[in-house]
Design a protein around this motif. Structure first.
Motif, PDB file in Angstrom:
ATOM      1  N   GLU A  32       3.585  21.144   6.645  1.00  0.00           N
ATOM      2  CA  GLU A  32       2.674  21.984   6.922  1.00  0.00           C
ATOM      3  C   GLU A  32       1.925  22.284   5.746  1.00  0.00           C
ATOM      4  O   GLU A  32       0.634  22.445   5.937  1.00  0.00           O
ATOM      5  CB  GLU A  32       3.294  23.512   7.338  1.00  0.00           C
ATOM      6  CG  GLU A  32       4.238  23.518   8.625  1.00  0.00           C
ATOM      7  CD  GLU A  32       5.535  22.842   8.574  1.00  0.00           C
ATOM      8  OE1 GLU A  32       6.198  23.033   7.399  1.00  0.00           O
ATOM      9  OE2 GLU A  32       6.127  22.328   9.707  1.00  0.00           O
ATOM     10  N   ASP A  33       2.170  21.809   4.599  1.00  0.00           N
ATOM     11  CA  ASP A  33       1.410  22.204   3.508  1.00  0.00           C
ATOM     12  C   ASP A  33       1.138  21.039   2.590  1.00  0.00           C
ATOM     13  O   ASP A  33       0.515  21.305   1.491  1.00  0.00           O
ATOM     14  CB  ASP A  33       2.074  23.260   2.485  1.00  0.00           C
ATOM     15  CG  ASP A  33       3.407  22.947   1.836  1.00  0.00           C
ATOM     16  OD1 ASP A  33       3.691  22.003   1.997  1.00  0.00           O
ATOM     17  OD2 ASP A  33       4.020  23.850   1.406  1.00  0.00           O
ATOM     18  N   GLY A  34       1.397  19.802   2.722  1.00  0.00           N
ATOM     19  CA  GLY A  34       1.096  18.617   1.934  1.00  0.00           C
ATOM     20  C   GLY A  34       0.826  17.460   2.668  1.00  0.00           C
ATOM     21  O   GLY A  34       0.898  17.347   3.831  1.00  0.00           O
ATOM     22  N   PRO A  35       0.093  16.490   1.921  1.00  0.00           N
ATOM     23  CA  PRO A  35       0.008  15.353   2.665  1.00  0.00           C
ATOM     24  C   PRO A  35       1.165  14.335   2.866  1.00  0.00           C
ATOM     25  O   PRO A  35       2.210  14.480   2.142  1.00  0.00           O
ATOM     26  CB  PRO A  35      -1.271  14.519   1.565  1.00  0.00           C
ATOM     27  CG  PRO A  35      -0.606  15.248   0.393  1.00  0.00           C
ATOM     28  CD  PRO A  35      -0.331  16.541   0.709  1.00  0.00           C
ATOM     29  N   THR A  36       1.115  13.521   3.782  1.00  0.00           N
ATOM     30  CA  THR A  36       1.885  12.547   4.092  1.00  0.00           C
ATOM     31  C   THR A  36       1.280  11.414   4.108  1.00  0.00           C
ATOM     32  O   THR A  36       0.346  11.155   4.725  1.00  0.00           O
ATOM     33  CB  THR A  36       2.899  12.857   5.544  1.00  0.00           C
ATOM     34  OG1 THR A  36       3.231  14.114   5.342  1.00  0.00           O
ATOM     35  CG2 THR A  36       3.896  11.838   5.784  1.00  0.00           C
ATOM     36  N   LEU A  37       1.781  10.414   3.501  1.00  0.00           N
ATOM     37  CA  LEU A  37       1.120   9.022   3.606  1.00  0.00           C
ATOM     38  C   LEU A  37       1.984   8.098   4.206  1.00  0.00           C
ATOM     39  O   LEU A  37       3.365   8.261   4.591  1.00  0.00           O
ATOM     40  CB  LEU A  37       1.443   8.205   2.053  1.00  0.00           C
ATOM     41  CG  LEU A  37       1.047   6.825   1.858  1.00  0.00           C
ATOM     42  CD1 LEU A  37      -0.411   6.622   2.247  1.00  0.00           C
ATOM     43  CD2 LEU A  37       1.592   6.416   0.524  1.00  0.00           C
ATOM     44  N   LEU A  38       1.309   7.552   5.195  1.00  0.00           N
ATOM     45  CA  LEU A  38       1.956   6.495   6.319  1.00  0.00           C
ATOM     46  C   LEU A  38       1.560   5.090   5.774  1.00  0.00           C
ATOM     47  O   LEU A  38       0.294   4.730   5.621  1.00  0.00           O
ATOM     48  CB  LEU A  38       1.407   6.669   7.642  1.00  0.00           C
ATOM     49  CG  LEU A  38       1.518   8.255   8.161  1.00  0.00           C
ATOM     50  CD1 LEU A  38       0.927   8.417   9.576  1.00  0.00           C
ATOM     51  CD2 LEU A  38       3.199   8.672   8.192  1.00  0.00           C
ATOM     52  N   VAL A  39       2.724   4.219   5.773  1.00  0.00           N
ATOM     53  CA  VAL A  39       2.295   2.921   5.658  1.00  0.00           C
ATOM     54  C   VAL A  39       3.325   2.016   6.736  1.00  0.00           C
ATOM     55  O   VAL A  39       4.155   2.542   7.482  1.00  0.00           O
ATOM     56  CB  VAL A  39       3.225   2.288   4.246  1.00  0.00           C
ATOM     57  CG1 VAL A  39       2.159   3.022   3.435  1.00  0.00           C
ATOM     58  CG2 VAL A  39       4.247   2.602   3.998  1.00  0.00           C
ATOM     59  N   GLY A  40       2.927   0.799   7.040  1.00  0.00           N
ATOM     60  CA  GLY A  40       3.386   0.102   8.009  1.00  0.00           C
ATOM     61  C   GLY A  40       4.929  -0.536   7.506  1.00  0.00           C
ATOM     62  O   GLY A  40       5.018  -0.873   6.280  1.00  0.00           O
ATOM     63  N   PRO A  41       5.640  -0.762   8.262  1.00  0.00           N
ATOM     64  CA  PRO A  41       7.195  -1.315   7.854  1.00  0.00           C
ATOM     65  C   PRO A  41       6.938  -2.593   6.931  1.00  0.00           C
ATOM     66  O   PRO A  41       7.865  -2.708   6.133  1.00  0.00           O
ATOM     67  CB  PRO A  41       7.766  -1.864   9.120  1.00  0.00           C
ATOM     68  CG  PRO A  41       7.036  -0.893  10.462  1.00  0.00           C
ATOM     69  CD  PRO A  41       5.690  -0.640   9.852  1.00  0.00           C
ATOM     70  N   ALA A  42       6.092  -3.687   7.420  1.00  0.00           N
ATOM     71  CA  ALA A  42       5.977  -4.512   6.328  1.00  0.00           C
ATOM     72  C   ALA A  42       5.215  -4.315   5.194  1.00  0.00           C
ATOM     73  O   ALA A  42       5.771  -4.873   3.967  1.00  0.00           O
ATOM     74  CB  ALA A  42       4.808  -5.625   7.155  1.00  0.00           C
ATOM     75  N   ALA A  43       4.393  -3.312   4.892  1.00  0.00           N
ATOM     76  CA  ALA A  43       3.917  -2.914   3.659  1.00  0.00           C
ATOM     77  C   ALA A  43       4.927  -2.223   2.860  1.00  0.00           C
ATOM     78  O   ALA A  43       5.238  -2.263   1.801  1.00  0.00           O
ATOM     79  CB  ALA A  43       2.952  -1.822   3.865  1.00  0.00           C
TER      80      ALA A  43
END
Length: 60
Positions: free
Chosen positions: A41-52
């Motif tokens: 709710e209060d911070g960023p989340t970084l998303l990366v692909g499984p290969a990365a």
């Protein structure tokens, strides 16, 4: 996918004193990464692909 439904875990490299920790959650589509001081709710989340993620965590 809602980040609340993810199973977050703390990095094994994080210390027990807290403060500077990394949390990771894995879904079928991505690896979700956040600072442990933040919640979805209060911070960023970084998303990366499984290969990365595999390339990032590979031992060299």
């Amino acid at each position: 996918m809602s980040t609340e439904a993810l199973q977050w875990f703390k990095s094994t490299y994080s210390g027990s004193e807290g403060g500077q920790c990394l949390e990771v959650a894995v879904s079928a589509q991505a690896v979700h990464i956040r600072d442990s001081k933040n919640t979805p709710e209060d911070g960023p989340t970084l998303l990366v692909g499984p290969a990365a993620w595999a390339a990032f965590t590979a031992t060299r």
